[in-house]
Design an enzyme around this catalytic site. Structure first.
Site, PDB file in Angstrom:
ATOM      1  CG  HIS A   1      -1.877   1.039   1.373  1.00  0.00           C
ATOM      2  ND1 HIS A   1      -2.024   1.804   2.507  1.00  0.00           N
ATOM      3  CD2 HIS A   1      -2.808   1.487   0.502  1.00  0.00           C
ATOM      4  CE1 HIS A   1      -3.008   2.660   2.346  1.00  0.00           C
ATOM      5  NE2 HIS A   1      -3.507   2.498   1.124  1.00  0.00           N
TER       6      HIS A   1
ATOM      7  CG  ASP B   1       0.175   0.654   5.446  1.00  0.00           C
ATOM      8  OD1 ASP B   1      -0.264   0.880   4.310  1.00  0.00           O
ATOM      9  OD2 ASP B   1      -0.182   1.290   6.465  1.00  0.00           O
TER      10      ASP B   1
HETATM   11  O1  G3P Z   1      -6.176   0.971  -2.439  1.00  0.00           O
HETATM   12  C1  G3P Z   1      -7.142   1.379  -1.607  1.00  0.00           C
HETATM   13  C2  G3P Z   1      -6.691   2.238  -0.504  1.00  0.00           C
HETATM   14  O2  G3P Z   1      -5.471   2.829  -0.804  1.00  0.00           O
HETATM   15  C3  G3P Z   1      -7.723   3.242  -0.245  1.00  0.00           C
HETATM   16  O3  G3P Z   1      -7.459   3.992   0.877  1.00  0.00           O
HETATM   17  O4  G3P Z   1      -7.089   6.205   1.782  1.00  0.00           O
HETATM   18  O5  G3P Z   1      -5.217   4.603   1.638  1.00  0.00           O
HETATM   19  O6  G3P Z   1      -6.087   5.663  -0.420  1.00  0.00           O
HETATM   20  P1  G3P Z   1      -6.396   5.160   0.964  1.00  0.00           P
HETATM   21 CA    CA Z   2      -4.820   4.678  -2.029  1.00  0.00          CA
END
Ligand code: G3P
Ligand code: CA
Length: 332
Positions: free
Chosen positions: A57, A292
């Protein structure tokens, strides 16, 4: 509905097409230029022969400053095969990697530009953004790490042989950003080739803005698109053009995952940073998850597959993951 049912053979994949793929994937002649790839990759739900995927992520947000090239490097080092990034646009029209709509949390913008009334990404030129340090907030080890452009990220991902979940962040703030992302991807056509989940250079374009994804899918008909968030059960039929539904992991259960699969969607929920959360998602039948901590994610997947097969089956198609142990921390 252009969904495909698939049976995976022991050595090669045998595709059983239940409905025509091209029917709803036909490009809008006004948007997709002649010669654009239109064939969509097949949806292949989890079987013993396909790896589940731990999507790393914002680069690898547990290990390096999010949405930076250092984060992409960290993801690869940690054994990730797929990363997620967020894309926004500067005042002068450059596509950059940033999660928040302001520069405040992840850069030193308040120090470098103390007199600016706004610290919105959209109010800064790329040259100004380039003067910012996007690494020190995370750790002094990353001091001076810049905010990368999408082009730089794509080049680095190609070098690292990583697949990509590209999130279009808050597209309503950036009218026309779908066309600009499309243009950038068309300059690097390897990303437009339809690929299956475990193949190199697989791209998913996704957003919480489902209308934006409809627009993007028409311009990038060969690229799978994902809907972020939980699509209400009664509305799933509206999104036959999308390949994935990726909700917050806290909002799903096994019944919802089954329903997504029955509708032909893959699902890789976000953002799971605890082992218990990963285990629960895997038990619910997801196709992967966004985390993450990609090495920890791979370990959870390996353990789950070992348990699922009684601890004897090696995952033939699973990539080798040699990442070091890293602590699981829930930063959210
Ligand atoms: O990939 C989905 C996720 O990244 C969505 O949440 O807020 O981290 O962009 P965010
Ligand atoms: Ca994201």
């Amino acid at each position: 509905m252009h969904r495909i049912g698939i049976v995976v053979g022991a050595v090669s994949l045998a595709l059983i097409v239940t409905t025509p793929l091209a029917a709803s994937a036909a490009p809008d002649p006004g948007l997709a230029p002649p010669g654009t790839l239109t064939e969509k990759p097949a949806i292949v739900q989890h079987t013993a022969d396909r790896p589940l995927i731990a999507v790393s992520h914002r680069g690898a947000a547990g290990h390096a400053p999010e949405n930076t090239l250092a984060g992409l490097d960290a993801a690869r080092r940690l054994g990730a095969r797929t990363v997620e990034i967020d894309v926004q646009r500067t005042r002068d029209g450059e596509l950059v990697l940033l999660h928040d709509i302001t520069l405040t949390r992840t850069t030193d913008v308040e120090k470098v530009f103390p007199d600016r009334a706004s610290h919105l990404v959209a109010d800064f030129t790329l040259e100004e953004v380039r003067r910012l340090d996007a690494g020190s907030w995370f750790s002094p080890e990353f001091a001076g790490e810049p905010v990368p452009t999408l082009r730089e990220a794509l080049i680095r991902l190609e070098r690292l042989d990583l697949n990509l979940f590209l999130e279009v962040k808050q597209p309503s703030l950036y009218p026309g950003i779908e066309e600009e992302i499309t243009a950038e991807l068309r300059r690097r056509p390897a990303w437009l080739k339809p690929n299956r989940p475990w193949e190199p250079r697989r791209l998913i374009v996704q957003s919480f803005d489902w209308e934006s994804m409809r627009l993007s899918e028409r311009m990038l008909p060969s690229v799978p698109h994902g809907l972020l968030g939980r699509v209400p059960e009664g509305r799933l039929d509206e999104f036959g053009w999308a390949e994935m539904v990726n909700p917050n992991h806290t909002t799903i259960d096994a019944d919802y995952v089954d329903l997504l699969h029955e509708h032909g969607f893959e699902t890789m929920p976000y953002t799971i940073n605890t082992r218990a959360g990963m285990d629960a998602a895997l038990r619910n039948g997801v196709d992967g998850f966004i985390t993450d901590y990609p090495a920890a994610g791979q370990r959870a997947i390996r353990d789950f597959l070992g348990e699922e097969s009684g601890g004897t089956a090696g995952q033939a198609a699973a990539p080798p993951f040699s990442a070091p142990l890293v602590p699981l921390l829930d930063r959210h």
